[in-house]
Design an enzyme around this catalytic site. Structure first.
Site, short mmCIF file in Angstrom:
data_model
loop_
_atom_site.label_atom_id
_atom_site.label_comp_id
_atom_site.label_asym_id
_atom_site.label_seq_id
_atom_site.Cartn_x
_atom_site.Cartn_y
_atom_site.Cartn_z
N LEU A 1 0.86 -1.20 0.00
CA LEU A 1 0.00 0.00 0.00
C LEU A 1 0.89 1.25 0.00
O LEU A 1 0.94 2.00 0.96
CB LEU A 1 -0.93 -0.02 1.22
CG LEU A 1 -2.08 1.00 1.19
CD1 LEU A 1 -3.15 0.60 0.18
CD2 LEU A 1 -2.70 1.16 2.58
N GLY A 2 1.60 1.44 -1.10
CA GLY A 2 2.44 2.63 -1.25
C GLY A 2 1.71 3.68 -2.06
O GLY A 2 0.47 3.78 -2.01
N ILE B 1 1.20 3.93 -5.35
CA ILE B 1 0.27 3.35 -6.33
C ILE B 1 -0.82 2.55 -5.61
O ILE B 1 -2.00 2.64 -5.96
CB ILE B 1 1.04 2.49 -7.36
CG1 ILE B 1 1.97 3.38 -8.18
CG2 ILE B 1 0.08 1.73 -8.25
CD1 ILE B 1 2.93 2.63 -9.09
N ARG C 1 5.15 -4.74 4.92
CA ARG C 1 6.04 -5.25 5.96
C ARG C 1 5.62 -4.80 7.36
O ARG C 1 6.01 -5.40 8.35
CB ARG C 1 7.48 -4.86 5.64
CG ARG C 1 8.02 -5.60 4.43
CD ARG C 1 9.29 -5.01 3.93
NE ARG C 1 9.09 -3.64 3.49
CZ ARG C 1 10.04 -2.88 2.96
NH1 ARG C 1 11.25 -3.36 2.82
NH2 ARG C 1 9.78 -1.64 2.59
N ILE D 1 0.06 -5.29 -11.32
CA ILE D 1 0.55 -4.13 -12.09
C ILE D 1 1.97 -3.76 -11.66
O ILE D 1 2.49 -2.72 -12.08
CB ILE D 1 -0.37 -2.90 -11.96
CG1 ILE D 1 -0.65 -2.56 -10.49
CG2 ILE D 1 -1.68 -3.12 -12.70
CD1 ILE D 1 0.43 -1.88 -9.72
N ARG E 1 5.44 -5.97 -10.70
CA ARG E 1 6.55 -6.61 -11.40
C ARG E 1 6.23 -8.09 -11.59
O ARG E 1 5.73 -8.75 -10.67
CB ARG E 1 7.85 -6.51 -10.59
CG ARG E 1 8.57 -5.20 -10.70
CD ARG E 1 9.28 -5.02 -12.05
NE ARG E 1 10.02 -3.78 -12.11
CZ ARG E 1 9.53 -2.61 -12.51
NH1 ARG E 1 8.27 -2.52 -12.92
NH2 ARG E 1 10.27 -1.53 -12.54
N ASP F 1 -0.46 -6.78 -16.07
CA ASP F 1 0.23 -5.78 -16.90
C ASP F 1 1.72 -6.11 -16.99
O ASP F 1 2.43 -5.48 -17.78
CB ASP F 1 0.03 -4.38 -16.29
CG ASP F 1 0.59 -3.27 -17.17
OD1 ASP F 1 0.39 -3.32 -18.41
OD2 ASP F 1 1.25 -2.35 -16.64
N GLU G 1 9.47 -10.64 -19.53
CA GLU G 1 9.01 -9.72 -20.58
C GLU G 1 10.05 -9.59 -21.68
O GLU G 1 11.24 -9.59 -21.38
CB GLU G 1 8.72 -8.35 -19.96
CG GLU G 1 7.57 -8.41 -18.98
CD GLU G 1 7.29 -7.08 -18.27
OE1 GLU G 1 7.88 -6.06 -18.65
OE2 GLU G 1 6.48 -7.08 -17.36
N HIS H 1 2.62 -4.28 -20.34
CA HIS H 1 3.32 -3.37 -19.43
C HIS H 1 3.08 -1.90 -19.82
O HIS H 1 4.03 -1.17 -20.15
CB HIS H 1 4.82 -3.68 -19.40
CG HIS H 1 5.50 -3.19 -18.15
ND1 HIS H 1 6.53 -3.86 -17.54
CD2 HIS H 1 5.29 -2.08 -17.39
CE1 HIS H 1 6.93 -3.20 -16.47
NE2 HIS H 1 6.19 -2.11 -16.35
#
Ligand code: NAP
Length: 312
Positions: free
Chosen positions: A151-152, A154, A174, A229, A231, A255, A260, A278
């Site tokens: 929950l940063g 983005i 964390r 969305i 990595r 995404d 990739e 992506h």
């Protein structure tokens, strides 16, 4: 003489042109004989420009003895060896905040596309199926639970969008965060078992590699949807394919991918799966703002001023 920099990723003209006006740019990404290029100019390089997925470790940086700054055109810097950079005093910058809304929009789109069967409906219409009969009913997202891993910046923007759609939010990171009203789940397994949509928004890198493994997918369950969305490295892709094939989870919206630009054929073959190449930050406005941050960080560095968005 302008500083000499190494371009290690494909970037659009609206970024490479202003770079070329200010610096001597060596296009490492498109050069076939990369070792030859490093032998010719490596001693003079003081800056690197890469993207979120670019790898800068000792193998490259050891050949650049005067390297001072790595500017990442992206918020994720999991490909950059930060401890190595700290040890050598190399600065690292990224492009946070300016891309947050666009990436969160794509997460919302993936929640809607998977829940409401938008791609299946769209394909049916292109195939002329409307007049031929009934369509499958889909799933309402209002009233359902979204669990956000990370929950940063983005993650919070995703949560705000999903709250507006009437969803309940829980999160795992964390540690619990102060001044956040969403329910904190002390383990990812708990979050997965609690939610209907598990949304991955934490950084990539060794610390989060395969956090989403077979056990987490089993906890998410047969009515659950995974959205990533962040990595590709965070999700164990073979375990995800197995879970989809066996109905252990319902569906997925992605995404990002583990290798990739390769997207596993098995994922492409499943009609309920939604895959995007992506494109989280891929609007003209946001890519322009990200490019400006790359330029601003270089300008500050070479003028001896404080960096705008410094990681290390
Ligand atoms: P951010 O503000 O740093 O947020 C990351 C969140 O992840 C933090 O809340 C952090 O919380 C949590 N986290 C960190 N390590 C964790 C771990 N080991 N386990 C669980 N949670 C962890 O970053 P952001 O700006 O939101 O960006 C997030 C990621 O999105 C980037 O790193 C990037 O990889 C990805 N991204 C993708 C696209 C795209 O095009 N699809 C575009 C931009 C960014 P705690 O510190 O409390 O754990």
């Amino acid at each position: 003489m302008p500083p000499e920099i190494l371009l290690i990723a494909p970037l659009p003209d609206f970024i490479t042109q202003p770079l070329a006006e200010r610096y001597t740019v060596h296009d490492y990404y498109h050069t076939v004989d990369k070792s030859g290029l490093l032998a010719a100019v490596g001693e003079r390089i003081t800056g690197i420009v890469g993207v979120g997925g670019s790898v800068v470790g000792a193998a490259l940086a050891d050949r650049l003895p005067r390297l001072q700054i790595i500017s990442v055109h992206g918020v994720g810097y999991d490909g950059v060896a930060l401890d190595y950079c700290r040890a050598r005093g190399i600065a690292v910058t990224n492009t946070p905040d300016v891309l947050t809304d666009d990436v969160a929009d794509i997460a919302l789109a993936l929640v809607l596309m998977t829940s409401r069967g938008l791609l299946i409906a769209n394909r049916a219409l292109h195939a002329g199926d409307w007049a031929r009969g009934a369509r499958t009913l889909t799933t309402k997202i209002g009233g359902r639970r979204a669990g956000i891993l990370g929950l940063g910046r983005i993650g919070k923007a995703i949560a705000a969008r999903l709250v507006a759609c009437g969803m309940e939010i829980g999160y795992h990171g964390r540690a619990p965060q102060a001044n956040v009203s969403y329910a904190y789940h002390g383990s990812l397994m708990d979050l997965a078992a609690w939610c209907d949509y598990l949304i991955v928004a934490c950084p990539g890198g060794n610390a989060t590699r395969h956090l989403i493994h077979a056990g987490v997918l089993a906890a998410l369950g047969s009515t659950g949807t995974l959205v990533n969305i962040a990595r590709g490295s965070i999700v164990d892709e073979p375990a995800l394919i197995d879970a989809l094939e066996k109905g252990i989870i319902k569906t997925v919206g992605l995404d990002v991918f583990e290798h990739e630009p390769t997207v596993p054929a098995k994922l492409l073959a499943m009609p309920q799966v939604v895959v995007l190449p992506h494109i989280g930050s891929a609007t003209r406005e946001t890519r322009g703002a990200m490019g400006q941050l790359v330029l601003d960080n270089f300008e500050a560095h070479y003028a001896g001023r404080a960096l705008v968005t410094r990681v290390v």
